[in-house]
Write an enzyme that holds these catalytic residues in place. Structure first.
Site: not given
Length: 327
Positions: A39, A41, A65, A104, A130-131, A157, A252
């Site tokens: 990680d 961080l 990284d 990333t 799910d996005e 993603k 929401n």
């Protein structure tokens, strides 16, 4: 078995590490388990989330990284499996600056996949969202639904998902992709809606509600999600995608009402703000495949999970107050 967990100091990753290592103390099937957390961080990764397992003999931590190819190659050696959580994940930040998300989420995943292939890793679980599907007006997405991301985060993603699956089809790497609905629970960085609203309300601050508040999200407790990932790690079929949801959909505005009630506040603490650009109207996952193939079912009822989450933030100010001050 030795598992490399990327992003293991983040909200979902740390829950996965804690749940797996603590289970290994009581479950003979997990004895001899070793986990290495890799990680960077960043602002959203807190080593404190791993304190409950810091002294575990099967735990080790490397600060670094996933885009550092030399480091990843070194750390990857000797591991049987990878569970890849590490990602830039906040939609609003991706709208402001997409570069770190592509770097990333796409390039970092490529570095990991290349190293896993060279090091002979037996299973690579790629954790997604799910996005990547965009927005759905009615019904639920299946694992065969087309990807149609709308935010830079979701697009990055989706790119990493496709790359992971391509490594399976091209190189034969044993890859499983998981996609989840919105997670909630303890140790979540207070930029996501539930911890943001809870911590603000506990501090007597107003909370920002996007647009008309009618955008709908499905919610899954982080412990249920991580149990699903453990099932995918052990029993998922190579080259397959599995959904993990919680089955509770809320607008929401409805969620805001529940959080106001849980913190003893009224609607005067809500500030209407301009809607997010490209704000998806609704997400919903069909997780029947995970039920049928992996034996997955969500166990945490939403009302109970939300009450416990609010109580955790109320009782753990020492964890989240420095994070809010440092933003």
């Amino acid at each position: 078995m030795r598992i490399l967990v990327t992003g293991g100091a983040g909200f979902i990753g740390s829950e996965f590490v804690r749940s797996l290592l603590l289970a290994s103390d009581a479950d003979s099937a997990h004895q001899g388990l070793g986990i290495t957390v890799l990680d960077k961080l960043t602002y959203a990764g807190t080593i404190a989330g791993l304190d409950p397992v810091s002294g575990h003999p099967g735990y080790s931590f490397v600060c670094g990284d996933i885009c550092d190819a030399d480091l990843v190659e070194k750390v990857m050696a000797g591991h049987d499996a990878v569970v890849h959580f590490a990602a830039e994940s906040h939609v609003d930040r991706s709208i402001e600056s997409s570069g770190p998300f592509v770097t990333t989420n796409v390039l970092g995943t490529q570095v990991l996949l290349d190293a896993a292939l060279r090091q002979g890793v037996r299973r690579f679980v790629h954790v997604s969202t799910d996005e990547v599907y965009g927005s759905i007006a009615a019904g639920s997405w299946s694992e065969e639904s087309p990807l149609a991301p709308n935010s830079p985060y979701a697009a990055s993603k989706a790119g990493s998902d496709l790359l992971a699956l391509a490594f399976h089809r091209t190189h034969g790497l044993d890859v499983v992709v998981t996609r989840c609905s919105n997670n909630y629970g303890p140790y979540q960085f207070p930029e996501k809606v539930i911890p943001l609203f809870v911590t603000r309300l506990l501090d007597g601050e107003k909370v920002p509600l996007y647009g008309d508040g009618h955008n709908v999200r499905e919610w899954v407790h982080v412990s249920d999600h991580c149990r699903g990932i453990r099932l995918a790690l052990r029993h998922g079929r190579a080259g397959e995608v599995y959904h993990f949801g919680g089955g509770t959909e809320l607008a929401n505005k409805e969620l805001t009402g529940l959080l106001l009630e849980a913190t003893g506040q009224g609607w005067d603490m809500v500030e209407r703000v301009t809607d997010r650009k490209g704000h998806d109207a609704r997400y919903s996952l069909d997780f029947g495949k995970a039920v049928a193939e992996l034996g997955y079912t969500p166990r945490v009822e939403f009302a109970e999970g939300l009450a416990n989450t609010v109580a955790w933030y109320r009782d753990n100010r020492s964890w989240w107050t420095p994070l809010k001050e440092g933003r």
